[in-house]
Design an enzyme around this catalytic site. Structure first.
Site, PDB file in Angstrom:
ATOM      1  N   GLY A 387       2.678 -10.579   2.431  1.00 10.11           N
ATOM      2  CA  GLY A 387       1.688 -10.242   1.414  1.00 10.11           C
ATOM      3  C   GLY A 387       2.294  -9.381   0.334  1.00 10.11           C
ATOM      4  O   GLY A 387       3.442  -8.933   0.421  1.00 10.11           O
ATOM      5  N   GLY A 390       0.138  -3.043  -3.437  1.00  9.88           N
ATOM      6  CA  GLY A 390       0.243  -2.329  -4.704  1.00  9.88           C
ATOM      7  C   GLY A 390       1.610  -1.713  -4.913  1.00  9.88           C
ATOM      8  O   GLY A 390       2.042  -1.494  -6.037  1.00  9.88           O
ATOM      9  N   GLY A 392       4.521  -2.992  -3.474  1.00  9.17           N
ATOM     10  CA  GLY A 392       5.593  -3.950  -3.315  1.00  9.17           C
ATOM     11  C   GLY A 392       5.292  -4.943  -2.213  1.00  9.17           C
ATOM     12  O   GLY A 392       4.294  -4.836  -1.495  1.00  9.17           O
ATOM     13  N   ASP A 505      -6.473   7.234   1.188  1.00  5.62           N
ATOM     14  CA  ASP A 505      -6.442   5.845   0.705  1.00  5.62           C
ATOM     15  C   ASP A 505      -6.942   4.891   1.778  1.00  5.62           C
ATOM     16  O   ASP A 505      -6.378   3.819   1.992  1.00  5.62           O
ATOM     17  CB  ASP A 505      -5.029   5.468   0.263  1.00  5.62           C
ATOM     18  CG  ASP A 505      -5.014   4.264  -0.683  1.00  5.62           C
ATOM     19  OD1 ASP A 505      -6.077   3.966  -1.275  1.00  5.62           O
ATOM     20  OD2 ASP A 505      -3.959   3.633  -0.838  1.00  5.62           O
TER      21      ASP A 505
END
Length: 704
Positions: A387, A390, A392, A505
């Site tokens: 995948g 954000g 990398g 986060d």
């Protein structure tokens, strides 16, 4: 394509000689200052040539073709005419809220303006302020690609009526508006949307975005990616601005966008993107000041004497000013180079010291060689790509002993710097819990920084709950296990680990699932460590993902364990509903999932929130308890939210009567959209800089 600002422009004397008289002309009322042409470098055609005849044919057919397309898609058309070497490729697009007659008239004028401003040019692009229409024709086949070029950036000179302390909140609201509008564009067959966001304490923000309707949804999304970065760079904190390109356009203002008159301050601040072989002031030289206005200006006898003086003094003054400019520029550049060298040396020392510490702890943590990672991931092959995050890409790998790993390769432009990388390595390596992802090791070699995790085969939570084709794979029993696991992992971070840790986060894409669908919290690059006596902290730079951020953190930079509780509440509502908080706009009364959930709760219709695949599996009392807990977690004031200890207790106490929640944060923010189906209210809370999905913002150089 390179964007030139005043800092980028080289200091040539002729530039100042051209700019100064032109600025004087801008003082004259510019009734026709609305055309922004780009003259390409594909050569010139001869008068009365076959190319000119082909262009004349297109100028008579393409406007009608675009105007007649309004019944099917939007006011858009492409066409080719002629044979090589005189073939012409053309594209025409009108603003989505234009009528057919206005569109045709605008495009007819655009052909004429293109020839007036770029005489006999084989490649010409014409924009207008407010973007009523745009036109491009060329002898090169630009229609064969979806690349967005000829980009023109026009930031307003005016700053918003807010204090600097609220700049992050204004930025949050602006990107909420931009992201929701962009998502609506891709949902519309017209590839066009306008929006309005009303906040009582700030001016109303209006937005308009559009793609050419021949783009796919993904191409349109990709087209807007660069615009978020350009908005942040050139329009950050400004009251308005617009970005125009051949494939997509964007504009936001604090006044309704039906008024397309250009303020002189906007024209003076235009930042054109032009080929470096063209003079940086080409757009200004060709700005659409009518000849009648210029002649009137020069014809006034009362100003002739002043113009003679200017003609003599201006070159001398321009050369002097440019000389000073060059000296200042060279001095700053020299100082900037020295600072960069010093900073680079300091960074290398810090990295070397960090590597030494890791080598001392080799028994509990593996410091990999880059060659080992290359071999494990087959040179980062596409087949091994799991995948794109954000920060990398993430690749699957296998070590020589057969252990499967997941490797996060940090992109140099990702925004996650060495501080965040070090933070994640030093922090997560010390954490031991079944619901936290295990960090096996890392690799630091030159510019390469890689994190090596245990491999979890079932990807992340968002892969299942937001995809209608996979939601049935996570029934209610599995979701209960996932909810319980996330809450236990957060409780460990907040209370039972050696230090109190705030994740900052928490979101669906950061919840990974193992073979048994057990959740593991991942991505600790933004985590904050507290001592046991601390309860909250603050920062000047907000980091995290908008949509999951607590309001006190998004607007004031204040974070605490209650910030993670808010994110958990958002995540819980997403698990129950199968809907993202970001981009939730199919219900016409509320901006986001929080507001919609609150509406159902107050109306006693909370069962309507449940995702269809689990609605028949969950008892009404159990559903009410989970939704009640979620709404308690997302309450506006941090003091009203429970701790994770309380959350875990409430999740496991079926017979306990829970307190009634107060209204959630953001529940009354509204964004109005107008399209062919009427007015709808919607929003998208994640601020996306390089993606239309939730991307973490990580600019926090100091005072973490």
């Amino acid at each position: 394509m390179r964007f030139l600002s005043s800092v980028d422009m080289p200091c040539h004397p002729w530039m100042a000689m051209v700019i100064l008289p032109l600025l004087l002309l801008l003082l004259v009322p510019l009734a026709a200052a609305e055309t922004w042409p780009f003259c390409g470098n594909s050569g010139k055609f001869e008068s009365n040539s076959t190319y000119e005849a082909n262009l004349r044919h297109l100028s008579s057919t393409l406007p009608k073709k675009a105007a007649s397309s309004s019944t099917s898609t939007s006011l858009f058309a492409t066409d080719t005419h002629g044979n090589a070497p005189n073939i012409i490729f053309a594209l025409a697009l009108c603003r989505g809220d234009s009528n057919a007659s206005a569109c045709e008239g605008c495009l007819v004028t655009a052909f004429q303006d293109g020839q007036d401003n770029c005489p006999n040019s084989k490649d010409t692009t014409v924009y207008y302020n407010g973007n009523p229409c745009m036109l491009r024709f060329s002898n090169k086949n630009f229609l064969a690609t979806t690349v967005n070029d000829k980009i023109f950036v026009v930031p307003s000179m005016e700053m918003p009526l807010i204090t600097s302390t609220r700049a992050d909140f204004f930025r949050f609201l602006l990107f909420t508006l931009l992201n929701s509008t962009a998502e609506s564009v891709t949902d519309s067959s017209w590839m066009f949307a306008t929006s309005r966001l009303d906040i009582s304490s700030l001016p109303t923000l209006y937005c308009l975005m559009q793609c050419t309707p021949d783009l796919s949804t993904d191409d349109c999304t990709d087209c807007f990616k660069a615009y978020y970065q350009l908005t942040l760079k050139y329009m950050d904190g400004r009251k308005g601005g617009q970005i125009l390109g051949t494939r997509c356009s964007m504009r936001y203002e604090i006044y309704p966008l039906g008024d397309t008159m250009l303020r002189i301050s906007e024209l003076a601040s235009a930042v054109p993107a032009i080929n470096n072989t063209l003079p940086p002031v080409t757009v200004y030289q060709q700005s659409p000041v009518s000849q009648a206005t210029i002649q009137e200006y020069h014809g006034r006898n009362s100003r002739r004497k002043a113009l003679r003086i200017i003609a003599i003094v201006a070159p001398l003054l321009s050369i002097f000013l440019c000389f000073i400019c060059c000296i200042v520029w060279m001095t700053r550049r020299r100082k900037g180079t020295d600072i960069l060298h010093d900073q680079a040396a300091a960074n290398r020392l810090e990295e070397d010291a960090f590597v030494s510490r890791l080598e001392d702890k080799s028994s509990e943590f593996t410091l990999f060689e880059f060659s080992e990672i290359l071999h494990a991931t087959h040179n980062f092959s596409k087949e091994n790509l799991l995948g794109q995050g954000g920060f990398g890409p993430v690749y699957k790998g296998q070590l020589p002993d057969g252990v499967e790993i997941a490797v996060k390769r940090l992109a140099s432009h990702s925004g996650q710097g060495f501080t965040e990388f070090k933070n994640e390595v030093e922090l997560i390596a010390k954490l031991q819990h079944n619901n936290l992802v295990k960090l096996i090791g890392c690799c630091i070699e030159g510019e390469e920084k890689l994190l090596v995790y245990e491999y979890l085969p079932n990807k992340s939570l968002d892969f299942f709950i937001f995809d209608v084709s996979r939601t049935s794979l996570v029934d209610w029993n599995k979701r209960c296990v996932i909810i319980e696991g996330i809450s236990q992992g957060l409780l460990y971070l907040h209370k039972h680990s050696r230090l109190r840790i705030i994740h900052r986060d928490l979101k669906a894409s950061n919840i990974l699932l193992d073979q048994g669908m057990n959740p593991k919290i991942s991505d600790f690059g933004l985590a904050k460590i507290f001592s046991s006596n601390d309860t909250q902290g603050s920062t000047k730079r907000v980091v995290g993902t908008y949509g999951y951020m607590a309001p006190e953190y998004a607007s004031e930079g204040i974070y605490s364990i209650k910030s993670d509780v808010f994110s958990f509440g958002v995540l819980l509502l997403e698990i129950l509903s199968g809907q993202r908080n970001s981009g939730f706009h199919q219900h016409e009364d509320f901006l986001n999932l929080l507001g919609y959930s609150w509406q159902l709760w107050e109306g006693g219709r909370f069962l309507e929130l449940l995702e269809a695949s689990i609605a028949n599996e969950i008892h009404a009392a159990e559903a009410r308890r989970y939704i009640n807990i979620a709404l308690m977690c997302v309450q506006e004031h941090a003091d009203d939210r429970p701790t994770m200890s309380n959350v875990v207790a409430m999740l496991n106490s079926e017979g306990v009567i829970l307190p009634e929640p107060k209204h959630p944060a953001y529940f009354n923010l509204r964004v109005s959209k107008e399209d062919e189906s009427g007015s709808v209210l919607y929003s998208h809370n994640d601020v996306t800089i390089c993606s239309n999905n939730d991307v973490t913002i990580t600019e926090e150089p100091d005072g973490r």
